[in-house]
Design an enzyme around this catalytic site. Sequence first.
Site, PDB file in Angstrom:
ATOM      1  N   TYR A 150       0.033  -8.975 -11.609  1.00 48.20           N
ATOM      2  CA  TYR A 150       0.457  -9.514 -10.313  1.00 48.20           C
ATOM      3  C   TYR A 150       0.505 -11.041 -10.368  1.00 48.20           C
ATOM      4  CZ  TYR A 150       0.074 -10.836  -5.369  1.00 48.20           C
ATOM      5  OH  TYR A 150       0.270 -11.406  -4.138  1.00 48.20           O
ATOM      6  N   LYS A 154       3.804 -13.463 -10.026  1.00 49.76           N
ATOM      7  CA  LYS A 154       3.899 -14.507  -8.994  1.00 49.76           C
ATOM      8  C   LYS A 154       4.118 -15.879  -9.635  1.00 49.76           C
ATOM      9  CE  LYS A 154       3.778 -12.192  -5.226  1.00 49.76           C
ATOM     10  NZ  LYS A 154       4.941 -12.248  -4.307  1.00 49.76           N
TER      11      LYS A 154
END
Lengths: 330, 330
Positions: A150, A154
Site C-alpha cells: 500500500y 501511494k
Amino acid sequence: MRILITGGTGFIGKRIARHLLEQGSLEFEGEGPREIGRIILFDAFPGEGLPQDPRLELRIGDIDDTMTVGELARDVDVIWHLAAVVSSAAEADFDLGMDVNLYGLLNLLEALRAQDRCPRLVYASGFAVFGGELPETVQEHTALTPTSSYGTQKAIGELLVADYSRRGFVDGRTLRLPTIAVRPGKPNKAASTFVSSIIREPLNDERAVCPVTPDTAVFISSPRRALEAMLHAMALSAETLGQQRTIALPGLTVTIAQMVEALERVAGTATRELIDWVPDAEIQRIVESWPVRAATPRAEALGFQADDDIMSIVQAHIEDEGITLKGDKA
Amino acid sequence: MRILITGGTGFIGKRIARHLLEQGSLEFEGEGPREIGRIILFDAFPGEGLPQDPRLELRIGDIDDTMTVGELARDVDVIWHLAAVVSSAAEADFDLGMDVNLYGLLNLLEALRAQDRCPRLVYASGFAVFGGELPETVQEHTALTPTSSYGTQKAIGELLVADYSRRGFVDGRTLRLPTIAVRPGKPNKAASTFVSSIIREPLNDERAVCPVTPDTAVFISSPRRALEAMLHAMALSAETLGQQRTIALPGLTVTIAQMVEALERVAGTATRELIDWVPDAEIQRIVESWPVRAATPRAEALGFQADDDIMSIVQAHIEDEGITLKGDKA
C-alpha cells in the site's frame, strides 16, 4: 462545474459531496465561485447514506477498467481521487492493491490527459509512504521508504501525480494524510482501523478490539480537518503550489493510552471496559513502521492545520455523528 | 545458469555478456561458482559488435509486450534489467518513456513473479531520480524529487523493485548509477550524452558539441566501475542487502572544464579545439537539475568504489577502446 469523486461512497467522499451540495459552488484561489452542476460519486461499492440531490449521480464500477474510467473522465473539471485498497487489504491481495492503487490511478491520469483540459486533481496519499528505520520526526525531504505494498503504491502515486502535473496533463495536488480518526461507520481493512474503533464502538455501547499496546503512538487527523484539507487543496492555485505537488499534512501525535483516557473523560469510565486488548503482532509491526511525528512547515504555511488535541477530536466525533452519551440521558 | 540481459545490445549489456562468457561462470556470495549455460541479450535494436559464442542468444522485441516478456522470463536465474528510454527521449516522447521505463519493468516483474522462482534481478536506476532544489550533497535518505519523466519512471522503478523483493517475488537490487563516462559508441538521446562525446570524439579526431558551460559540474562513473558494480550487485547475498534494495553508487564530481583539461593533458592541446561550445538552455537546465555530489556510505561499506580521478577515466577509455593517440604515432 462537473465534479468527479472516486471512492465517492467512502465517508470522506460523501462529506465532500454533502459540503459542495450545501455550498452550491466551488471557489478557486484568485477566481470567482463556480456553480456545482454535477457531482459524480464513483465507487466499487454503492455505500450508504448518500445525500439525495438531483445534482448527485452515483456510478458503480472498477477503477482499473479503462473504458469505465475513460467515460467517467469526460468533461470533468475537478477530481478528488480517493479510491484505494487500504493497507491490510493491499498486503493480503497484492494484485487487488496494484489494480486499484496503481493501475486505477494510471487509468484515471491517462483518461484525464486524453481530455486535454488539464483538470484539477486532488490525490489522497498517506504517511504509510514511510516505513522502516525513520528519523524521530520525518521531514518533508525525508526519502520515502514504504514497507508495505500500500505504501509503495501511494509513493508511486505521488510521483505520477507530480510528473503528470509538471507536464501539464493535470493540475494535481497530493495530500499525504495522517491516519484519520475518528472515522464513522464500520471497521475497514486498514491496519489502522482500530484507531477509530476504540473510540467509536464504546461510544455506541459496543465492544472494540485493540490489537496494539497502549504505549503505541499514532499520527492522526480528525475527519473535520481532513475535509478542510481536501477542500483547501482543491482551492489553492497552481502558482501557489509551484512544482512541488505533494503536501504532507500536519497531524496530532497521541498514544493509544491517551486516546482511551480522552474517551473515558468524555464518556465515563465504563467505556474503557468495552475495549478488548488482543495483541496482533502483524498489525503492531505495520503500525510501528509508520512515522508518529512529522514536520510539516510547508503545509502550515499554505494554511493547513492539525487538530488541537485528542479531546476535541472525540468531542467533534460525538457532535458530527449526533451521539447521545449515557451521562447526557441520565 | 540461464541469464537474461534486457537492453542487452547496449554497451554495458555487451560488456557484462563478454565478461561472463570469458569467466564461464557466475559466483554468488557464500555459494560456489555456477556455469553459464545461456545468455539471452534482449533489446529493441540488434546493436553491433556482439560477442560470437554459442552460449549467447540475441532476441529482438518490445519490453512492453506482455507475451514477449513472458516468454523471455521463462526459467531465467538472473536478470540485468538495463532496457530504458533515456532522459531526453523520455521527455520528448512521454508515452514511449512510460511504455519502456514503467510498463516494461512491470511486465518483467510480473513475468518473473509468475515463474515463482524468485530470480535475482539487478535494475539500473540513476541519479536523475533527484532534481529541483537539492542539498549540496544528496544523502541516501534524501527524498526523490525527479524533475523529468525519466527520473520519475526510475524512481517508481526503485519502489517497485523494493516491494517485489520484500514480497519474495524477485530478489532485486537497484543500482542508482552516476552518469557513465566515457561511453563508447555514438551519442544517444540522454541529456548527458555530451559528457562522453567531449572526450570520445576528440580522441577519434572528430568534432564534439558541448551544450553546457565549462563550469557545469557532473557526477560520473567510468564504464569499468559500472561493470564492476553490475557484477558485484548480482553477487551480493540477499542477507547482506537486507530490506533496503537500492544502492546509490559512489561517483566522481568533476566540472566540464576539468574533463577538457584532462583530455588535453592526455591527448594534446589540439583535442580541445575539436570541441564546439553551443549552449542549449534545455540541456543546461536538465543537467543542472541533477545532483553533483552524493554521500554513499552504504555502497562503500558493501564494496562499491568510485573512480580515482578524471585522468584515469580518460586513460581507461583509451585502453579499453584500443585508441592510438597521435602523439603515440609520432
